[in-house]
Design an enzyme around this catalytic site. Sequence first.
Site, PDB file in Angstrom:
ATOM      1  N   ASP A  22       1.406 -47.238  12.636  1.00  0.00           N
ATOM      2  CA  ASP A  22       0.822 -48.088  13.248  1.00  0.00           C
ATOM      3  C   ASP A  22      -0.047 -49.486  13.182  1.00  0.00           C
ATOM      4  O   ASP A  22      -0.628 -50.018  14.505  1.00  0.00           O
ATOM      5  CB  ASP A  22      -0.525 -46.835  14.006  1.00  0.00           C
ATOM      6  CG  ASP A  22       0.627 -45.939  15.136  1.00  0.00           C
ATOM      7  OD1 ASP A  22       1.342 -45.949  15.506  1.00  0.00           O
ATOM      8  OD2 ASP A  22       0.137 -44.566  14.992  1.00  0.00           O
ATOM      9  N   HIS A  28      -0.962 -40.913   5.487  1.00  0.00           N
ATOM     10  CA  HIS A  28       0.428 -40.251   6.262  1.00  0.00           C
ATOM     11  C   HIS A  28       0.142 -38.990   5.648  1.00  0.00           C
ATOM     12  O   HIS A  28      -0.041 -39.189   4.411  1.00  0.00           O
ATOM     13  CB  HIS A  28       0.969 -40.659   6.386  1.00  0.00           C
ATOM     14  CG  HIS A  28       2.088 -40.655   7.551  1.00  0.00           C
ATOM     15  ND1 HIS A  28       3.211 -39.510   7.103  1.00  0.00           N
ATOM     16  CD2 HIS A  28       2.989 -41.621   8.359  1.00  0.00           C
ATOM     17  CE1 HIS A  28       3.943 -39.290   7.707  1.00  0.00           C
ATOM     18  NE2 HIS A  28       3.738 -40.129   8.830  1.00  0.00           N
ATOM     19  N   HIS A  54      -2.450 -39.653  15.643  1.00  0.00           N
ATOM     20  CA  HIS A  54      -1.345 -39.757  15.940  1.00  0.00           C
ATOM     21  C   HIS A  54      -0.612 -40.857  16.179  1.00  0.00           C
ATOM     22  O   HIS A  54      -0.854 -41.735  15.691  1.00  0.00           O
ATOM     23  CB  HIS A  54      -0.380 -38.421  15.890  1.00  0.00           C
ATOM     24  CG  HIS A  54       0.861 -38.226  16.170  1.00  0.00           C
ATOM     25  ND1 HIS A  54       1.639 -38.353  15.555  1.00  0.00           N
ATOM     26  CD2 HIS A  54       1.544 -37.217  17.307  1.00  0.00           C
ATOM     27  CE1 HIS A  54       2.932 -38.479  15.958  1.00  0.00           C
ATOM     28  NE2 HIS A  54       2.649 -37.321  16.781  1.00  0.00           N
TER      29      HIS A  54
HETATM   30  N1  ACO Z   1      -8.791 -43.846   6.162  1.00  0.00           N
HETATM   31  C1  ACO Z   1     -10.196 -43.356   5.862  1.00  0.00           C
HETATM   32  N2  ACO Z   1      -9.743 -42.358   5.056  1.00  0.00           N
HETATM   33  C2  ACO Z   1      -8.846 -41.605   4.731  1.00  0.00           C
HETATM   34  C3  ACO Z   1      -8.075 -41.951   5.958  1.00  0.00           C
HETATM   35  C4  ACO Z   1      -7.589 -43.116   6.492  1.00  0.00           C
HETATM   36  N3  ACO Z   1      -7.179 -43.548   7.450  1.00  0.00           N
HETATM   37  N4  ACO Z   1      -6.851 -41.319   6.024  1.00  0.00           N
HETATM   38  C5  ACO Z   1      -7.229 -40.440   4.768  1.00  0.00           C
HETATM   39  N5  ACO Z   1      -8.118 -40.560   4.252  1.00  0.00           N
HETATM   40  C6  ACO Z   1      -8.919 -39.707   3.586  1.00  0.00           C
HETATM   41  C7  ACO Z   1      -9.766 -38.811   3.862  1.00  0.00           C
HETATM   42  O1  ACO Z   1     -11.059 -39.015   4.111  1.00  0.00           O
HETATM   43  C8  ACO Z   1      -9.590 -37.307   3.066  1.00  0.00           C
HETATM   44  O2  ACO Z   1     -10.652 -37.898   1.844  1.00  0.00           O
HETATM   45  P1  ACO Z   1     -11.410 -36.817   1.303  1.00  0.00           P
HETATM   46  O3  ACO Z   1     -10.584 -35.844   0.722  1.00  0.00           O
HETATM   47  O4  ACO Z   1     -12.570 -37.035   0.357  1.00  0.00           O
HETATM   48  O5  ACO Z   1     -12.123 -36.103   2.266  1.00  0.00           O
HETATM   49  C9  ACO Z   1      -8.376 -37.105   2.255  1.00  0.00           C
HETATM   50  O6  ACO Z   1      -8.490 -38.898   2.826  1.00  0.00           O
HETATM   51  C10 ACO Z   1      -7.371 -37.378   3.197  1.00  0.00           C
HETATM   52  O7  ACO Z   1      -7.453 -37.529   4.682  1.00  0.00           O
HETATM   53  P2  ACO Z   1      -6.904 -36.149   5.649  1.00  0.00           P
HETATM   54  O8  ACO Z   1      -7.006 -36.303   6.636  1.00  0.00           O
HETATM   55  O9  ACO Z   1      -7.276 -35.113   4.425  1.00  0.00           O
HETATM   56  O10 ACO Z   1      -5.124 -36.318   5.271  1.00  0.00           O
HETATM   57  P3  ACO Z   1      -3.786 -36.218   6.170  1.00  0.00           P
HETATM   58  O11 ACO Z   1      -2.997 -35.583   5.696  1.00  0.00           O
HETATM   59  O12 ACO Z   1      -4.396 -34.447   6.907  1.00  0.00           O
HETATM   60  O13 ACO Z   1      -3.939 -37.137   7.196  1.00  0.00           O
HETATM   61  C11 ACO Z   1      -3.736 -38.672   9.006  1.00  0.00           C
HETATM   62  C12 ACO Z   1      -3.398 -37.780   7.785  1.00  0.00           C
HETATM   63  C13 ACO Z   1      -4.622 -37.799   9.948  1.00  0.00           C
HETATM   64  C14 ACO Z   1      -2.780 -39.146   9.575  1.00  0.00           C
HETATM   65  C15 ACO Z   1      -4.820 -39.752   8.239  1.00  0.00           C
HETATM   66  O14 ACO Z   1      -4.042 -40.466   6.688  1.00  0.00           O
HETATM   67  C16 ACO Z   1      -6.072 -40.169   9.373  1.00  0.00           C
HETATM   68  O15 ACO Z   1      -6.424 -39.983   9.551  1.00  0.00           O
HETATM   69  N6  ACO Z   1      -5.134 -41.642   9.595  1.00  0.00           N
HETATM   70  C17 ACO Z   1      -5.537 -42.591  10.308  1.00  0.00           C
HETATM   71  C18 ACO Z   1      -5.199 -42.313  11.575  1.00  0.00           C
HETATM   72  C19 ACO Z   1      -3.815 -43.096  11.828  1.00  0.00           C
HETATM   73  O16 ACO Z   1      -3.314 -44.035  10.986  1.00  0.00           O
HETATM   74  N7  ACO Z   1      -3.020 -42.375  12.703  1.00  0.00           N
HETATM   75  C20 ACO Z   1      -1.121 -43.256  12.321  1.00  0.00           C
HETATM   76  C21 ACO Z   1      -0.122 -41.568  10.785  1.00  0.00           C
HETATM   77  S1  ACO Z   1       0.950 -41.911  12.011  1.00  0.00           S
HETATM   78  C22 ACO Z   1       1.700 -41.539  13.085  1.00  0.00           C
HETATM   79  O17 ACO Z   1       1.549 -40.232  13.307  1.00  0.00           O
HETATM   80  C23 ACO Z   1       2.865 -42.059  13.884  1.00  0.00           C
END
Ligand code: ACO
Length: 405
Positions: free
Chosen positions: A342, A291, A252
């Site tokens: 971010d 996201h 987050h």
């Molecule tokens: N890098 C690499 N792969 C990613 C990323 C990423 N940043 N984000 C999503 N994916 C991929 C996952 O590996 C997954 O792939 P798969 O289906 O092959 O296993 C797919 O996309 C779905 O990912 P989830 O983690 O299930 O998606 P979710 O909706 O739960 O996650 C999140 C959202 C946590 C923001 C995710 O995109 C992430 O971890 N991003 C990096 C951290 C980040 O930047 N967080 C800030 C978000 S904005 C905020 O909170 C202010």
Amino acid sequence: MWYKEAFSDRPPSTPEKEYQEAMTNGASAAAAPMKAGLEDVVVSTTEICFIDGHKGRLVYRGYDVDDLVAHSNFEEVVFLLFHGRLPNRKELEANAKTLSSTANRKLPPKLIAMLRQLPRKTTPMEALRTGVSALSAFDPDAADNSHEATLRKSMRLTAQLPTLVAAWERIRRGKAPVAPNPKLSLAANFVYMMSGKKPTELAAKTFDVALILHADHEFNASTFAARVTAATLSDVHSAVVSGIGALKGPLHGGANEQVMLMAQKIKDPAKAEAWIRKAIADKMRIMGFGHRVYRVEDPRAKHLRRLALELGKQAGSTANLEILETVARVVSTEKHIFPNVDLFSGAAYASMGIPTDQFTPIFAMSRVAGWAAHVLEQHGNNRLIRPRGEYTGAIDLKYVPLANR
Ligand code: ACO
């Protein structure tokens, strides 16, 4: 319902459809198929914030955030979030005065003394979480949970958080905290309290825009945490502490710090492409991308990218931004995952000499307004938030006496 209209052009996913059908047929929530992480689950109505994840649109109380960035300021956005409408001139001036008054911005001396007792290695997010919790003990309205008292406490918290963040930065560096300047806007005063120097116009503007952009984001993890706390009829300080705890995590708000650590690891813009291609091949999670709601670039990212560029030019180095632009190009093309809020904020803050571990507290300084607005909304039409868990453990085990284990 607003959310039905908002999502009407998107066919529901299979589990979502099954869930909707199960709910329409009168089945209990526990019987409906479960989606991990409450994805797409609508937990409540809200009039505070709207996100269109497919069009990349963010709206506070009906106003597009792009318009607020172009025409408004953080003080006005706080009024908008708390009161549900734009203020007239008199109301805006009164609101800005309340947020800038020394009485509201200053920290109790005993709290400063308490901060001095913390080990120097305490991270700024830990210091902030501790400080906000302690502020509640000093608040004159602590025991009063009425709408009016919660509004007063919310205004005080919004005014106090920048002082708390800046005070810990000074204390951990062995310096005396700088007293707030009531003549400066909330954004400009924060830069002043961090450095002891009046900020440039660009630095003050950048912080103001960053504060507008981070102020609210519907039912994100930290706001949900704050609302769950508020729904037990707990107070706004407790809800904000819950919000800070949830914001801290790297999935987050903590992601903005991780982005800068990644840029520092890459170091040289010429090496960025090879580094990120290897990271993708190694299946690394790339911070600042992806996201739960947006399927396109986060509408906030473009503003922060522009400001990071301007500040980088002013500071004489755009290396961090160049690295992040290359990373963004490769990740977007290769993985179809796009920059979130971010990705670029840290590059802007770093150009102003802000330490990396202060990026998430700066996020909290703004989001406190959103958390508080959600507490007010939750209290206005409250029901305890208490979902169910699907039990997958053993049942009917026979108790084994200690001697026999
Ligand atoms: N890098 C690499 N792969 C990613 C990323 C990423 N940043 N984000 C999503 N994916 C991929 C996952 O590996 C997954 O792939 P798969 O289906 O092959 O296993 C797919 O996309 C779905 O990912 P989830 O983690 O299930 O998606 P979710 O909706 O739960 O996650 C999140 C959202 C946590 C923001 C995710 O995109 C992430 O971890 N991003 C990096 C951290 C980040 O930047 N967080 C800030 C978000 S904005 C905020 O909170 C202010």
